[in-house]
Design a protein around this motif. Structure first.
Motif, PDB file in Angstrom:
ATOM      1  N   ILE A  65       0.456   2.611  -1.379  1.00 48.28           N
ATOM      2  CA  ILE A  65      -0.140   1.403  -1.964  1.00 48.28           C
ATOM      3  C   ILE A  65      -1.085   0.694  -0.994  1.00 48.28           C
ATOM      4  O   ILE A  65      -1.911  -0.119  -1.421  1.00 48.28           O
ATOM      5  CB  ILE A  65       0.934   0.397  -2.459  1.00 48.28           C
ATOM      6  CG1 ILE A  65       1.692  -0.223  -1.277  1.00 48.28           C
ATOM      7  CG2 ILE A  65       1.880   1.050  -3.443  1.00 48.28           C
ATOM      8  CD1 ILE A  65       2.625  -1.358  -1.691  1.00 48.28           C
ATOM      9  N   ARG A 125      -3.865  -4.348  -9.903  1.00 52.15           N
ATOM     10  CA  ARG A 125      -3.036  -5.400  -9.295  1.00 52.15           C
ATOM     11  C   ARG A 125      -3.051  -5.311  -7.772  1.00 52.15           C
ATOM     12  O   ARG A 125      -3.139  -6.329  -7.078  1.00 52.15           O
ATOM     13  CB  ARG A 125      -1.608  -5.281  -9.815  1.00 52.15           C
ATOM     14  CG  ARG A 125      -0.684  -6.394  -9.339  1.00 52.15           C
ATOM     15  CD  ARG A 125       0.701  -6.248  -9.914  1.00 52.15           C
ATOM     16  NE  ARG A 125       1.596  -7.243  -9.339  1.00 52.15           N
ATOM     17  CZ  ARG A 125       2.912  -7.236  -9.489  1.00 52.15           C
ATOM     18  NH1 ARG A 125       3.474  -6.275 -10.208  1.00 52.15           N
ATOM     19  NH2 ARG A 125       3.667  -8.161  -8.935  1.00 52.15           N
ATOM     20  N   LEU A 126      -2.985  -4.114  -7.247  1.00 57.99           N
ATOM     21  CA  LEU A 126      -2.944  -3.939  -5.795  1.00 57.99           C
ATOM     22  C   LEU A 126      -4.268  -4.294  -5.126  1.00 57.99           C
ATOM     23  O   LEU A 126      -4.286  -4.848  -4.027  1.00 57.99           O
ATOM     24  CB  LEU A 126      -2.585  -2.490  -5.453  1.00 57.99           C
ATOM     25  CG  LEU A 126      -1.143  -2.049  -5.690  1.00 57.99           C
ATOM     26  CD1 LEU A 126      -1.018  -0.539  -5.520  1.00 57.99           C
ATOM     27  CD2 LEU A 126      -0.202  -2.760  -4.720  1.00 57.99           C
ATOM     28  N   ARG A 127      -5.377  -3.958  -5.781  1.00 60.22           N
ATOM     29  CA  ARG A 127      -6.691  -4.140  -5.156  1.00 60.22           C
ATOM     30  C   ARG A 127      -7.366  -5.460  -5.542  1.00 60.22           C
ATOM     31  O   ARG A 127      -8.415  -5.799  -5.022  1.00 60.22           O
ATOM     32  CB  ARG A 127      -7.627  -2.983  -5.523  1.00 60.22           C
ATOM     33  CG  ARG A 127      -7.071  -1.598  -5.180  1.00 60.22           C
ATOM     34  CD  ARG A 127      -6.905  -1.406  -3.688  1.00 60.22           C
ATOM     35  NE  ARG A 127      -6.472  -0.057  -3.359  1.00 60.22           N
ATOM     36  CZ  ARG A 127      -5.319   0.248  -2.776  1.00 60.22           C
ATOM     37  NH1 ARG A 127      -4.465  -0.718  -2.446  1.00 60.22           N
ATOM     38  NH2 ARG A 127      -4.989   1.498  -2.509  1.00 60.22           N
ATOM     39  N   VAL A 132      -1.737  -0.619 -12.099  1.00 61.32           N
ATOM     40  CA  VAL A 132      -1.165  -0.877 -10.776  1.00 61.32           C
ATOM     41  C   VAL A 132      -2.271  -1.018  -9.739  1.00 61.32           C
ATOM     42  O   VAL A 132      -2.242  -1.929  -8.892  1.00 61.32           O
ATOM     43  CB  VAL A 132      -0.182   0.244 -10.376  1.00 61.32           C
ATOM     44  CG1 VAL A 132       0.174   0.150  -8.904  1.00 61.32           C
ATOM     45  CG2 VAL A 132       1.075   0.168 -11.216  1.00 61.32           C
ATOM     46  N   LYS A 191      -3.891 -10.363  -1.091  1.00 60.20           N
ATOM     47  CA  LYS A 191      -2.804  -9.934  -1.976  1.00 60.20           C
ATOM     48  C   LYS A 191      -2.246  -8.570  -1.540  1.00 60.20           C
ATOM     49  O   LYS A 191      -1.032  -8.360  -1.511  1.00 60.20           O
ATOM     50  CB  LYS A 191      -3.340  -9.845  -3.409  1.00 60.20           C
ATOM     51  CG  LYS A 191      -2.298  -9.626  -4.482  1.00 60.20           C
ATOM     52  CD  LYS A 191      -2.980  -9.649  -5.842  1.00 60.20           C
ATOM     53  CE  LYS A 191      -1.972  -9.538  -6.956  1.00 60.20           C
ATOM     54  NZ  LYS A 191      -2.629  -9.548  -8.284  1.00 60.20           N
ATOM     55  N   ALA A 192      -3.146  -7.653  -1.191  1.00 57.08           N
ATOM     56  CA  ALA A 192      -2.709  -6.331  -0.743  1.00 57.08           C
ATOM     57  C   ALA A 192      -1.909  -6.445   0.544  1.00 57.08           C
ATOM     58  O   ALA A 192      -0.876  -5.789   0.716  1.00 57.08           O
ATOM     59  CB  ALA A 192      -3.924  -5.430  -0.532  1.00 57.08           C
ATOM     60  N   LEU A 195       7.457  -6.266  -7.142  1.00 52.68           N
ATOM     61  CA  LEU A 195       6.321  -5.485  -6.648  1.00 52.68           C
ATOM     62  C   LEU A 195       6.019  -4.334  -7.605  1.00 52.68           C
ATOM     63  O   LEU A 195       6.908  -3.854  -8.303  1.00 52.68           O
ATOM     64  CB  LEU A 195       6.628  -4.928  -5.259  1.00 52.68           C
ATOM     65  CG  LEU A 195       6.717  -5.927  -4.105  1.00 52.68           C
ATOM     66  CD1 LEU A 195       6.896  -5.193  -2.785  1.00 52.68           C
ATOM     67  CD2 LEU A 195       5.493  -6.825  -4.039  1.00 52.68           C
ATOM     68  N   SER A 250       4.182   2.624  -7.225  1.00 47.74           N
ATOM     69  CA  SER A 250       3.043   3.300  -6.600  1.00 47.74           C
ATOM     70  C   SER A 250       2.127   3.902  -7.671  1.00 47.74           C
ATOM     71  O   SER A 250       2.600   4.590  -8.578  1.00 47.74           O
ATOM     72  CB  SER A 250       3.548   4.413  -5.676  1.00 47.74           C
ATOM     73  OG  SER A 250       2.516   5.327  -5.394  1.00 47.74           O
ATOM     74  N   MET A 297       1.690  -7.885  -0.295  1.00 49.22           N
ATOM     75  CA  MET A 297       2.563  -6.935  -0.991  1.00 49.22           C
ATOM     76  C   MET A 297       3.110  -5.882  -0.024  1.00 49.22           C
ATOM     77  O   MET A 297       4.302  -5.580  -0.013  1.00 49.22           O
ATOM     78  CB  MET A 297       1.801  -6.245  -2.131  1.00 49.22           C
ATOM     79  CG  MET A 297       1.589  -7.095  -3.345  1.00 49.22           C
ATOM     80  SD  MET A 297       0.784  -6.137  -4.654  1.00 49.22           S
ATOM     81  CE  MET A 297       0.726  -7.365  -5.964  1.00 49.22           C
ATOM     82  N   CYS A 298       2.197  -5.329   0.772  1.00 52.56           N
ATOM     83  CA  CYS A 298       2.615  -4.292   1.720  1.00 52.56           C
ATOM     84  C   CYS A 298       3.502  -4.869   2.813  1.00 52.56           C
ATOM     85  O   CYS A 298       4.470  -4.234   3.253  1.00 52.56           O
ATOM     86  CB  CYS A 298       1.398  -3.626   2.345  1.00 52.56           C
ATOM     87  SG  CYS A 298       0.344  -2.753   1.173  1.00 52.56           S
TER      88      CYS A 298
END
Length: 538
Positions: free
Chosen positions: A163, A246-248, A243, A36-37, A224, A227, A40-41
């Protein structure tokens, strides 16, 4: 637990972040990397496509007969040097100011919102260029589009750096440069396909296609998250936790999320305690405070970031991408200069992905040093051939080969490396402005090179031709010395650990530095205690 909000990526208001806990374990300040990370990036890096496309299409357009005759008159066969200079450089002028403005907007409204705004400004500029039928509107459109590119090129690097997990941050930001090269390649392909049209579609089609790239980026960014470091800067710790979750790909209550959040907050509080807090203009001056001889001072970081981008432009690579088509035409021994330009951009695209692995395996510093060495050798060989055997068809083929090897060295080292570093070296209180200033430096030197190059190589001016590579080779020697003495190694560190490394080591010894403690444990994490009290009250 509720579903995260689409716009911010945080949990619903009814879900409160648990108490924040600090750790002294440097290996637990960030969660393991998830697919997922990556995704997104990777999507954020897509912004490089329209940056690269916008930089690349103009090289071919300025070599198209319909465009030349529209600007110069029906009998013309080439643009005058000053018009070529103006058309090319005006985009960089707009981008310079856009990048500086973007730093403030990113702190006020968020990183994501600033990039989306940049996309819409860019679309206005593209519309003006597409409607143009003369020099005035094409210049105005490129100026407006430049503001949008400035927003995007500065803040996307900031956003991705903030992020991305530390283990893949270099590769992800390198992905931005890869997308730039894809944009350049797409521009060359479109120019190649429309070069022989005898109507306004020859230049309007390459220009109008940019709408697609900006539209995709703006639409995707709506989904998205913002930050987490922006929310920490604003004091919205619950949103920051949401956040990060969600990012991790971890629950808000997990130790990984709480430890990483604690480290971000502690580092921010530390930096705020040593930076004077004052009005707007004084806050800008914070970027220039401290000693030049202190490794972690804001002045040292700002000079490092802005000079890195200056050096990247000094490599001369944009000479090939901005003026490659007309340069190859002026050599007089090439049948299809558009095809050669297409080949050079293809080499650029194929070479950049190498950096995804090497920048994390060997580090940023090593890549810049060896990349500069390779470029110096190739550029001097091209200069020697162009000086000894000008106009020789066989010699020209050898020159093109070494120009391609030179592009390989740039694309796999300095191209992504400079962008990765400027996203890593600044502390949170000045990061958005620092990245903005660094990006502005890139575009300032981009503009300077775009202005002076036509006068250096045009047959009716200095007419250096291939001898211009003596200039680029000499400047790459400066890049080599610069990288060896001044560039630190930031591989494998969180953004907060980079702060500590700059404080405790020098550029030449930075690769050996290993973190031994966290900011949160050092500070006793006063902020965490205050946050825990608030959570208990709520």
């Amino acid at each position: 637990m509720g579903v995260p909000d689409v716009e911010t990526g945080v949990a619903p208001a009814s879900v409160k972040a648990p108490p924040i806990h600090a750790t002294n374990d440097v290996n637990r300040v960030e969660a393991p990397v998830t697919l997922k990370a990556y995704l997104m990036c990777a999507f954020a890096a897509f912004g490089g496509i329209f940056f690269g496309y916008d930089s690349g299409y103009i090289s071919g357009v300025m070599g198209m007969q319909y465009f030349i005759q529209m600007i110069e008159g029906p009998e013309a066969t080439a643009l005058q040097a000053w018009k070529k200079s103006l058309i090319t450089s005006i985009l960089s002028a707009g981008t310079f100011f856009g990048a500086i403005i973007a730093g403030d907007l990113a702190d006020w409204f968020g990183r994501r919102a600033t990039v989306i705004a940049g996309c819409f400004i860019f679309l206005i500029g593209v519309a003006l260029q597409t409607a143009s039928a003369g020099l005035g509107l094409i210049v105005a459109g490129r100026l407006v589009a430049g503001f949008g590119v400035g927003f995007v090129s500065a803040i996307l690097i900031l956003y991705m750096s903030e992020i991305a997990p530390k283990k893949i941050r270099g590769a992800i930001v390198s992905g931005y440069q890869f997308c730039v090269t894809i944009g350049l390649l797409l521009a060359s392909c479109v120019d190649y396909g429309t070069q022989n049209r005898t109507d306004s579609g020859s230049y309007r089609i390459p220009i109008a296609l940019q709408i697609l790239w900006a539209g995709i980026l703006a639409a995707g960014l709506f989904f998205l998250p913002e930050s987490p470091r922006f929310f920490v800067k604003k004091g919205s710790l619950d949103k920051a936790a949401g956040v990060l979750s969600r990012l991790r790909g971890q629950a808000i209550e997990s130790d990984y999320i709480q430890n990483e959040l604690a480290e971000i907050i502690a580092n921010h509080e530390y930096e705020m305690s040593v930076i004077p807090q004052s009005g707007y203009f004084d806050s800008w001056m914070n970027c220039f405070r401290g000693s030049l001889f202190q490794g972690n001072s804001n002045l040292r970081r700002t000079i490092l970031g802005t000079s890195l981008q200056m050096m990247q432009q000094w490599t001369g690579v944009n000479f090939v991408f901005y003026f490659g088509t007309t340069f190859f035409q002026d050599l007089g021994t090439i049948e299809n200069a558009f095809l050669i330009s297409l080949i050079t951009t293809l080499v650029n695209v194929l070479s950049t992905p190498i950096s995804f692995w090497t920048i994390e395996r060997f580090g940023r510093r090593a890549l810049l040093i060896y990349g500069a060495m390779g470029m110096v050798v190739c550029q001097f060989i091209v200069a020697i051939i162009g000086t000894v055997k000008p106009g020789d068809a066989t010699a020209t083929k050898a020159m093109i080969a070494f120009i391609c090897i030179y592009i390989f060295f740039f694309a796999s080292t300095w191209g992504p490396g400079a962008w990765v570093l400027i996203g890593e070296i600044y502390s949170l209180p000045i990061r958005s402005r620092g990245v903005g200033l660094s990006t502005a430096s890139n575009w300032l030197w981009n503009c300077i090179i775009a202005v002076i190059t036509p006068y250096m190589v045009n047959p009716d001016k200095a007419n250096l031709g291939a001898k211009v590579f003596w200039v680029w080779g000499s400047l790459c020697c400066c890049c080599l010395v610069y990288a060896y003495f001044l560039v630190p190694e930031t591989k494998g560190l969180t953004l907060e650990q980079v702060d500590k490394m700059l404080e405790e080591t020098t550029p030449r010894t930075s690769a050996k530095w290993v973190p031994t403690t966290t900011f949160a444990s050092q500070m006793g994490f006063k902020v965490a205690a205050e946050h825990d009290e608030k959570v208990e009250r709520d």
